[in-house]
Design a protein around this motif. Structure first.
Motif, PDB file in Angstrom:
ATOM      1  N   GLN A   1      11.825  -9.000  -5.513  1.00 50.40           N
ATOM      2  CA  GLN A   1      11.415  -7.575  -5.307  1.00 50.40           C
ATOM      3  C   GLN A   1      12.151  -6.597  -5.697  1.00 50.40           C
ATOM      4  O   GLN A   1      11.150  -5.533  -6.369  1.00 50.40           O
ATOM      5  CB  GLN A   1      11.043  -7.297  -4.047  1.00 50.40           C
ATOM      6  CG  GLN A   1      10.088  -6.465  -3.773  1.00 50.40           C
ATOM      7  CD  GLN A   1       9.214  -6.598  -2.092  1.00 50.40           C
ATOM      8  OE1 GLN A   1      10.232  -6.779  -1.357  1.00 50.40           O
ATOM      9  NE2 GLN A   1       8.659  -5.434  -1.720  1.00 50.40           N
TER      10      GLN A   1
ATOM     11  N   THR B   1       6.335   1.502  -6.320  1.00 50.96           N
ATOM     12  CA  THR B   1       6.739   0.356  -5.388  1.00 50.96           C
ATOM     13  C   THR B   1       6.752  -0.825  -6.048  1.00 50.96           C
ATOM     14  O   THR B   1       5.692  -0.896  -6.776  1.00 50.96           O
ATOM     15  CB  THR B   1       6.985   0.957  -4.356  1.00 50.96           C
ATOM     16  OG1 THR B   1       7.548   0.532  -3.025  1.00 50.96           O
ATOM     17  CG2 THR B   1       5.788   0.774  -3.234  1.00 50.96           C
TER      18      THR B   1
ATOM     19  N   LEU C   1       5.377  -3.800  -4.245  1.00 54.80           N
ATOM     20  CA  LEU C   1       4.686  -4.733  -3.017  1.00 54.80           C
ATOM     21  C   LEU C   1       4.823  -6.822  -2.711  1.00 54.80           C
ATOM     22  O   LEU C   1       4.478  -6.968  -3.984  1.00 54.80           O
ATOM     23  CB  LEU C   1       3.553  -4.459  -2.737  1.00 54.80           C
ATOM     24  CG  LEU C   1       2.705  -2.731  -2.319  1.00 54.80           C
ATOM     25  CD1 LEU C   1       1.167  -2.931  -1.839  1.00 54.80           C
ATOM     26  CD2 LEU C   1       4.046  -2.482  -1.011  1.00 54.80           C
TER      27      LEU C   1
ATOM     28  N   ASN D   1       4.237  -7.383   4.463  1.00 50.54           N
ATOM     29  CA  ASN D   1       3.471  -6.072   4.683  1.00 50.54           C
ATOM     30  C   ASN D   1       3.820  -5.746   5.354  1.00 50.54           C
ATOM     31  O   ASN D   1       3.840  -6.301   7.065  1.00 50.54           O
ATOM     32  CB  ASN D   1       1.942  -6.794   4.055  1.00 50.54           C
ATOM     33  CG  ASN D   1       1.759  -7.108   2.947  1.00 50.54           C
ATOM     34  OD1 ASN D   1       2.115  -6.746   1.894  1.00 50.54           O
ATOM     35  ND2 ASN D   1       0.893  -8.448   2.822  1.00 50.54           N
TER      36      ASN D   1
ATOM     37  N   ILE E   1      -1.516  -3.353   0.209  1.00 46.80           N
ATOM     38  CA  ILE E   1      -0.827  -4.648   1.450  1.00 46.80           C
ATOM     39  C   ILE E   1      -1.250  -4.839   0.516  1.00 46.80           C
ATOM     40  O   ILE E   1      -1.930  -5.440   0.224  1.00 46.80           O
ATOM     41  CB  ILE E   1      -1.131  -4.688   2.695  1.00 46.80           C
ATOM     42  CG1 ILE E   1      -3.089  -4.434   3.524  1.00 46.80           C
ATOM     43  CG2 ILE E   1      -1.004  -3.377   3.792  1.00 46.80           C
ATOM     44  CD1 ILE E   1      -3.231  -5.041   4.433  1.00 46.80           C
TER      45      ILE E   1
END
Length: 500
Positions: free
Chosen positions: A210, A310, A312, A317, A324
């Motif tokens: 991520q 960003t 996700l 979440n 989300i």
């Protein structure tokens, strides 16, 4: 008896004279105006202008009498074991390159490099470092390239790369790191423009997928030759990098796992055909929007959405967030705002590579299409207004200059020299008259200005007499344009004094 110059310089009686190197260097430095303590080159080093090389001298202790004017200092291929704070007697205000490779350095004290605040290139490769302490590189705010490969580094303490604001390239390959150094990107005071990170040939089993997805792809993170565990998250990252033609993966493709259809089964069913172009989803402000992941029809373990702000992940979440990712990979945008418009990318393990015209991207438009376009154009309005104003101003200046040239430098008649002789204006020449008052006495000046192109008919010249007869203007006709004059186009001039 006074000593001779050869005696002062270390004269020897064996096979001629020979100067002592240290004495000769001393006299040369005095002649050039350098203090002896600054310009002296150690006898076991080589000095060429501002380059000092003490490489391969089997030094176990750093020399303390190094010239401070050096811009490049090479201490490689020696037997150094430590770098203390006081390793030099004075600061190096001009030192840009320091090479300490191929030694046995296992300890570097904090603030050891503050004596060289303008270092740009630092090479500590092929040593025996095991830990990078928090203040090991303090003061190196101008450093751009740091070489640490070939050590035994297994631990990087927080703040180890503080003060390295300008660092662009970092080589950490061939060490024993088992965790990705996240502090390089997110610790305060760390590098701001790091574009190259080599972590190859370490002991990394997992990478922060991520976090890596949030990094720009202009640079490179080299992760080959690590014992990476091939899971769904890593497979999704590698598939995304392959679609983006990420150079570190393309070049070392064979050194990564999960590449050649050997990855895990992360999804039960995958759509065989993906959209050629990014789909567009439109929603009104304040409404909800569901965006399915292109190419997925069944839940998968890890789905990432790269948004304009960003990254996700489906398994992490935040229930209080507006954006989300549901377990089936669908992106849910709650109470959409205008700033949510942009390009979104769904990164998931699809089990195959993308086709040349397939895309995992989608376009999200909040509000009308024209409104979104207008909001996107507002960022460029300032620059466009400046360009328009500058172009208008430049055009006005050029127009004024052309008008002034037309008024004051318009072609006019060729004047005769004083005494009645010809004024030197050839048959094909014209004169720019800057003073309109210079006219012949008794001749009336025309109200307008004339532009004429003349074709003379020359007579045979007398070569032997070194003189040329005057031009016969009896048959010269005006072929140009007469402005505000009394003649018309094609009128014959019979008198040279009437010719413009």
């Amino acid at each position: 008896m006074r000593p001779t110059a050869s005696q002062l310089l270390g004269k020897t009686s064996v096979r001629g004279n020979r100067w002592n190197r240290a004495t000769a260097a001393l006299m040369l430095s005095l002649c050039l105006g350098f203090p002896p303590s600054v310009a002296m080159c150690p006898p076991y080093c080589l000095c060429a202008s501002d380059i000092i090389s003490c490489s391969g001298r089997n030094l176990s202790v750093l020399p303390s009498d190094l010239p401070s004017y050096a811009t490049r200092l090479d201490l490689s291929h020696n037997a150094l074991t430590a770098l203390p704070v006081d390793w030099t007697s004075g600061p190096f205000d001009r030192l840009a390159t320091l090479i300490l490779s191929r030694n046995s350095i296992s300890q570097i004290e904090g603030n050891a490099f503050t004596v060289a605040p303008y270092l740009i290139h630092l090479d500590i490769s092929s040593n025996q470092l095991t830990v990078l302490n928090s203040s090991i590189f303090s003061g190196l705010k101008e450093l751009k390239e740091l070489l640490l490969f070939g050590n035994q580094i297994s631990q990087i303490n927080p703040g180890a790369f503080s003060d390295l604001y300008s660092l662009q390239r970092l080589y950490l390959s061939g060490n024993r790191l088992n965790a990705f150094p996240l502090g390089l990107y997110w610790e305060p005071g760390g590098p701001r423009n790091l574009t190259f990170l080599d972590l190859s040939n370490n002991m990394l089993s997992k990478v922060p997928v991520q976090r890596l997805l949030s990094l720009p792809l202009q640079g490179g993170n080299y992760l080959q030759e690590n014992p990476l565990v091939c899971d769904c998250a890593l497979l999704a990252l590698l598939e995304y990098w392959m679609w983006r033609q990420y150079r570190p993966l393309i070049v070392f493709r064979g050194e990564y796992p999960c590449i050649d259809d050997s990855g895990p089964e992360c999804s039960q069913q995958v759509v065989s055909d993906m959209p050629v172009e990014a789909n567009t989803y439109q929603v009104d402000p304040g409404k909800w929007l569901s965006v399915p992941c292109p190419g997925l029809t069944s839940p998968t373990q890890d789905v990432f959405w790269v948004t304009p702000k960003t990254v996700l992940k489906s398994s992490t979440n935040d229930t209080s967030a507006r954006l989300i990712v549901s377990p089936n990979g669908t992106l849910e945008i709650q109470e959409a705002l205008m700033e949510d418009s942009g390009v979104y990318v769904c990164v998931a393990a699809r089990g195959r590579h993308f086709g040349p015209k397939e895309s995992p991207e989608v376009n999200v438009v909040v509000g009308n299409q024209s409104t979104a376009s207008t909001s996107g154009l507002t960022r460029r309005k300032g620059a466009e207004h400046f360009n328009t104003a500058f172009t208008t101003l430049a055009s006005c200046v050029v127009s004024i200059i052309l008008v002034l040239l037309y008024l004051y430098l318009t072609p006019c008649r060729c004047q005769e020299n004083r005494g009645g002789a010809s004024g030197g204006c050839g048959g094909r020449a014209f004169v720019l008259c800057a003073d309109p008052r210079e006219v012949e006495s008794g001749q009336r000046r025309s109200n307008g200005k004339r532009v004429a192109f003349l074709e003379p008919q020359l007579e045979d010249s007398d070569v032997d007499g070194l003189k040329t007869t005057a031009i016969n203007l009896g048959h010269v006709t005006i072929e140009g344009i007469l402005k505000n004059g009394s003649r018309t186009v094609g009128q014959t001039l019979t008198d040279p004094t009437q010719m413009a």
